[in-house]
Design an enzyme around this catalytic site. Structure first.
Site, PDB file in Angstrom:
ATOM      1  N   VAL A   1      37.505  11.118 -31.516  1.00  0.00           N
ATOM      2  CA  VAL A   1      38.401  12.221 -31.152  1.00  0.00           C
ATOM      3  C   VAL A   1      38.898  12.165 -29.713  1.00  0.00           C
ATOM      4  CG1 VAL A   1      37.513  13.849 -32.859  1.00  0.00           C
ATOM      5  CG2 VAL A   1      36.419  13.702 -30.616  1.00  0.00           C
ATOM      6  N   TYR A   2      38.402  11.269 -28.908  1.00  0.00           N
ATOM      7  CA  TYR A   2      38.848  11.204 -27.522  1.00  0.00           C
ATOM      8  C   TYR A   2      40.323  10.802 -27.479  1.00  0.00           C
ATOM      9  CZ  TYR A   2      33.962  11.452 -25.893  1.00  0.00           C
ATOM     10  OH  TYR A   2      32.659  11.842 -25.632  1.00  0.00           O
ATOM     11  N   VAL A   3      41.139  11.718 -27.014  1.00  0.00           N
ATOM     12  CA  VAL A   3      42.589  11.514 -26.919  1.00  0.00           C
ATOM     13  C   VAL A   3      43.121  11.007 -28.267  1.00  0.00           C
ATOM     14  CG1 VAL A   3      44.456  10.687 -25.412  1.00  0.00           C
ATOM     15  CG2 VAL A   3      42.142  10.863 -24.522  1.00  0.00           C
TER      16      VAL A   3
ATOM     17  N   LYS B   1      31.510   7.801 -31.851  1.00  0.00           N
ATOM     18  CA  LYS B   1      31.010   8.982 -32.567  1.00  0.00           C
ATOM     19  C   LYS B   1      31.970   9.369 -33.680  1.00  0.00           C
ATOM     20  CE  LYS B   1      29.673  10.686 -27.993  1.00  0.00           C
ATOM     21  NZ  LYS B   1      30.783  10.023 -27.250  1.00  0.00           N
TER      22      LYS B   1
ATOM     23  N   GLY C   1      41.907   9.276 -30.623  1.00  0.00           N
ATOM     24  CA  GLY C   1      41.636   7.882 -30.966  1.00  0.00           C
ATOM     25  C   GLY C   1      42.146   6.877 -29.957  1.00  0.00           C
TER      26      GLY C   1
END
Length: 321
Positions: A52-54, A80, A56
């Site tokens: 989910v960071y930015v 994650k 993908g």
């Protein structure tokens, strides 16, 4: 950089991890490459990201650097799943279908054949735990994942997941842990110690507050001044935090080092902690964090910091005797 075993496992990681939450937003691909190179040249091996960071993009940037900037086999890649939420039957959460779909997506974005440490980003109360853990079993059995961990689990959630028989061993739990956030010492840390699970600390600098940069206001180029991180930082800008930040600054002055190094060294050497995970906007900030590798806090200073930041214990976790 010293290497440590992650929990009761054979996986070794550097005692400082490189976080990539801002890669693709505040940190572009060229700057990310410079950070990764500086980190590995200092002996760092553990790089942490999430699907989910930015949206993908963090995984995509990291994937583009593996093999180009550093050899794939010199980096422990951790990512994650669970937190991604999309429409459709397999759109997110900790169901077997959602997790295995998320794993394939992470592998594509990272451009790797396997993930070294795959972590459940959060507890999902809507899904039976046995089903969630069965997805971890399948991921390891397939060879797509080497080790598994969790993140942001409470003490009872961690203990329950670790004790459920017949499943792959959980080797790590990633939690917020710093001089400003010691709540994990009540039940999470004891549960981790009991089950042989290593602690990974996110936000070890108190979301940047422990560096002292917010003592006289909010710098215009800081996370606290950005629309997407202002609330994240504000949580630790309290009167209690100000007292702790002052104590860290005093210790740093006495040791001839930076508040950043003092705060990192404190959490890095807490019982059960394998590695704090540091993020940086640019390479200069990262080099400041890497300087903490040379610092070991004297017992008197560690005791003073323990005292000023002490977490309150009560029933039923209160220590007796």
């Amino acid at each position: 950089m010293e290497q440590r075993y992650l929990g009761h496992s054979g996986l070794r990681v550097s005692r400082m991890g490189l976080g990539t939450m801002t890669w693709g937003r505040d940190t572009d691909a060229d700057e990310a490459a410079a950070q990764l190179l500086a980190f590995t040249e200092a002996g760092g091996t553990f790089v942490d990201t999430a699907d989910v960071y930015v949206e993908g993009e963090s995984e995509r940037i990291l994937g583009g650097l593996l093999g180009e900037v550093v050899p794939r086999d010199q980096v422990v890649v951790a990512t994650k799943a669970v937190a991604r939420r999309n429409d459709g039957p397999f759109g997110g959460g900790a169901s077997r279908g959602a997790l295995l779909s998320a794993l394939d997506g992470s592998l594509r974005r990272l451009g790797v054949e396997h993930i070294d440490l795959w972590q459940l980003h959060a507890w999902d109360a809507a899904v039976p735990l046995e089903e969630t853990l069965s997805a971890l079993d399948a991921a390891v059995a397939s060879g797509k994942v080497r080790y598994v961990g969790v993140s942001n689990y409470s003490g009872w959630q961690l203990g329950t997941a670790a004790a459920l028989p017949g499943h792959v061993r959980i080797v790590s739990t990633q939690v917020e842990y710093s001089l400003l956030e010691r709540g994990v010492e009540r039940e999470v840390a004891p549960a981790a110690a009991h089950h042989g699970i290593g602690l990974l600390s996110w936000a070890p600098l108190g979301r940047g507050v422990l560096t002292g940069k917010y003592r006289n206001g909010t710098p215009s180029d800081s996370r606290g001044a950005s629309a997407h991180f202002a609330g994240y930082v504000e949580q630790h800008r309290t009167e209690r935090a100000a007292r702790i930040v002052q104590a860290v600054a005093t210790a740093a002055d006495g040791l001839g080092t930076s508040p950043l190094s003092v705060a990192l060294a404190w959490v890095r050497d807490r019982p059960g902690v394998v590695a704090p995970i540091v993020g940086a906007r640019d390479t200069g900030q990262l080099l400041g964090s890497l300087a903490a590798e040379a610092l070991t806090l004297p017992p008197a200073i560690r005791a003073a910091l323990d005292d000023v930041s002490a977490v309150e214990f009560g029933y039923p976790e209160r220590r007796l005797g």
